[in-house]
Scaffold this active site. Structure first.
Site, mmCIF file in Angstrom:
data_model
loop_
_atom_site.group_PDB
_atom_site.id
_atom_site.type_symbol
_atom_site.label_atom_id
_atom_site.label_comp_id
_atom_site.label_asym_id
_atom_site.label_seq_id
_atom_site.Cartn_x
_atom_site.Cartn_y
_atom_site.Cartn_z
ATOM 1 N N GLU A 106 0.865 -1.178 0.000
ATOM 2 C CA GLU A 106 0.000 0.000 0.000
ATOM 3 C C GLU A 106 0.895 1.218 0.000
ATOM 4 O O GLU A 106 1.939 1.216 0.648
ATOM 5 C CB GLU A 106 -0.845 0.084 1.286
ATOM 6 C CG GLU A 106 -1.951 -0.911 1.379
ATOM 7 C CD GLU A 106 -1.672 -1.943 2.461
ATOM 8 O OE1 GLU A 106 -0.979 -1.620 3.442
ATOM 9 O OE2 GLU A 106 -2.119 -3.086 2.293
ATOM 10 N N TYR A 118 8.015 1.972 -7.449
ATOM 11 C CA TYR A 118 7.296 0.703 -7.603
ATOM 12 C C TYR A 118 6.947 0.452 -9.074
ATOM 13 O O TYR A 118 7.048 -0.676 -9.563
ATOM 14 C CB TYR A 118 6.037 0.696 -6.737
ATOM 15 C CG TYR A 118 6.313 0.845 -5.257
ATOM 16 C CD1 TYR A 118 7.370 0.159 -4.655
ATOM 17 C CD2 TYR A 118 5.540 1.667 -4.444
ATOM 18 C CE1 TYR A 118 7.636 0.301 -3.294
ATOM 19 C CE2 TYR A 118 5.795 1.808 -3.087
ATOM 20 C CZ TYR A 118 6.845 1.123 -2.525
ATOM 21 O OH TYR A 118 7.109 1.253 -1.189
HETATM 22 C C1 LIG Z 1 10.639 5.951 -1.737
HETATM 23 C C2 LIG Z 1 12.095 5.897 -1.245
HETATM 24 C C3 LIG Z 1 12.256 4.657 -0.354
HETATM 25 C C4 LIG Z 1 13.026 5.770 -2.450
HETATM 26 O O1 LIG Z 1 14.337 5.599 -1.965
HETATM 27 P P1 LIG Z 1 15.648 6.071 -2.773
HETATM 28 O O2 LIG Z 1 16.807 5.433 -2.119
HETATM 29 O O3 LIG Z 1 15.652 7.531 -2.909
HETATM 30 O O4 LIG Z 1 15.306 5.392 -4.179
HETATM 31 P P2 LIG Z 1 16.224 5.237 -5.475
HETATM 32 O O5 LIG Z 1 17.326 6.223 -5.482
HETATM 33 O O6 LIG Z 1 16.562 3.788 -5.598
HETATM 34 O O7 LIG Z 1 15.163 5.637 -6.603
HETATM 35 C C5 LIG Z 1 14.422 4.666 -7.294
HETATM 36 C C6 LIG Z 1 13.372 5.320 -8.160
HETATM 37 O O8 LIG Z 1 12.333 5.853 -7.357
HETATM 38 C C7 LIG Z 1 11.789 7.005 -7.995
HETATM 39 N N1 LIG Z 1 12.017 8.159 -7.137
HETATM 40 C C8 LIG Z 1 12.729 8.196 -5.996
HETATM 41 N N2 LIG Z 1 12.652 9.439 -5.471
HETATM 42 C C9 LIG Z 1 11.895 10.168 -6.293
HETATM 43 C C10 LIG Z 1 11.456 11.512 -6.262
HETATM 44 N N3 LIG Z 1 11.792 12.344 -5.279
HETATM 45 N N4 LIG Z 1 10.650 11.941 -7.273
HETATM 46 C C11 LIG Z 1 10.288 11.119 -8.277
HETATM 47 N N5 LIG Z 1 10.687 9.814 -8.356
HETATM 48 C C12 LIG Z 1 11.475 9.363 -7.365
HETATM 49 C C13 LIG Z 1 12.517 7.151 -9.309
HETATM 50 O O9 LIG Z 1 11.805 6.410 -10.292
HETATM 51 C C14 LIG Z 1 13.845 6.478 -8.987
HETATM 52 O O10 LIG Z 1 14.513 6.028 -10.120
HETATM 53 P P3 LIG Z 1 15.487 7.052 -10.909
HETATM 54 O O11 LIG Z 1 16.431 7.614 -9.900
HETATM 55 O O12 LIG Z 1 16.131 6.151 -11.926
HETATM 56 O O13 LIG Z 1 14.594 8.092 -11.500
HETATM 57 C C15 LIG Z 1 12.474 7.204 -0.484
HETATM 58 O O14 LIG Z 1 12.049 8.324 -1.251
HETATM 59 C C16 LIG Z 1 11.912 7.297 0.906
HETATM 60 O O15 LIG Z 1 12.488 6.809 1.874
HETATM 61 N N6 LIG Z 1 10.747 7.973 1.029
HETATM 62 C C17 LIG Z 1 10.110 8.135 2.343
HETATM 63 C C18 LIG Z 1 9.533 6.838 2.827
HETATM 64 C C19 LIG Z 1 8.519 6.270 1.852
HETATM 65 O O16 LIG Z 1 7.697 7.009 1.309
HETATM 66 N N7 LIG Z 1 8.545 4.941 1.662
HETATM 67 C C20 LIG Z 1 7.611 4.248 0.811
HETATM 68 C C21 LIG Z 1 6.382 3.925 1.568
HETATM 69 S S1 LIG Z 1 5.149 3.125 0.568
#
Ligand SMILES: CC(C)(COP(=O)(O)OP(=O)(O)OC[C@H]1O[C@@H](n2cnc3c(N)ncnc32)[C@H](O)[C@@H]1OP(=O)(O)O)[C@@H](O)C(=O)NCCC(=O)NCCS
Length: 155
Positions: A106, A118
């Site tokens: 979710e 995702y």
């Molecule tokens: C979601 C989260 C876990 C991603 O972690 P991350 O280490 O930054 O992810 P990655 O660097 O591996 O990015 C993977 C992809 O996610 C997407 N993404 C990550 N951050 C993004 C942003 N700020 N805006 C748009 N797309 C984003 C992109 O598709 C990215 O791929 P790309 O860099 O090739 O464009 C991080 O933003 C986070 O911790 N968010 C807060 C907690 C959260 O919301 N968790 C998910 C709960 S359902």
């Protein structure tokens, strides 16, 4: 710097709680993470460590042939460096090795960053839970990845 993904242990909980608190408006209480690490046989919990510092975490539940992503976060200082993707990929690989076929999760309607990650893995929206999140009444989007194997073959 070298990045390692390893099982979450009780010794990681302090840092995991910090990452959780800074990442979510409804963080989990400490006892929830403790339960996941120490008592929940369905739990598959991992951390990403850069050198010795934990910078990301994921908790997933293995249920029959499904891996449910319960929570995943990267510390804000380390986002957009591929850590979230590595954590998710590791979780899916480990789950597949145990026999998982599908993955569910979710996500908040407004959490476009997570949804983008995702979708990169092939998760698609299947439905919604209206007003699921207690703090602001936001909807949850239900997403699923029908065949984990497809994404692992492509990565
Ligand atoms: C979601 C989260 C876990 C991603 O972690 P991350 O280490 O930054 O992810 P990655 O660097 O591996 O990015 C993977 C992809 O996610 C997407 N993404 C990550 N951050 C993004 C942003 N700020 N805006 C748009 N797309 C984003 C992109 O598709 C990215 O791929 P790309 O860099 O090739 O464009 C991080 O933003 C986070 O911790 N968010 C807060 C907690 C959260 O919301 N968790 C998910 C709960 S359902």
């Amino acid at each position: 710097m070298s990045m390692l993904i390893r099982k979450m242990t009780s010794g990681d909980l302090k840092r995991v709680l910090e990452i959780d608190k800074i990442s979510f408006s409804l963080p989990w209480p400490e006892r929830s993470f403790q339960f996941e690490v120490e008592n929940n046989p369905a739990s598959r919990s991992w951390v990403a460590a850069l050198d010795l510092q934990v910078v990301g975490m994921v908790v997933a539940w293995f249920i029959v042939d499904e891996i449910h992503i319960a929570t995943i976060a990267t510390h804000p200082d380390f986002r957009r460096q591929g850590i979230g993707e590595k954590l998710l990929l590791h979780t899916l690989k480990a789950a597949k090795d145990e026999g998982a076929i599908t993955s569910l999760l979710e996500v908040r309607e407004g959490n476009l960053a997570a949804q983008a990650m995702y979708r990169k893995f092939g998760y698609v929206e299947d439905g919604r839970r209206k007003g699921y999140y207690k703090d602001n009444g936001e909807d949850a989007i239900l997403m699923s990845l029908k065949n984990i194997n497809d994404v692992l073959e492509a990565k």
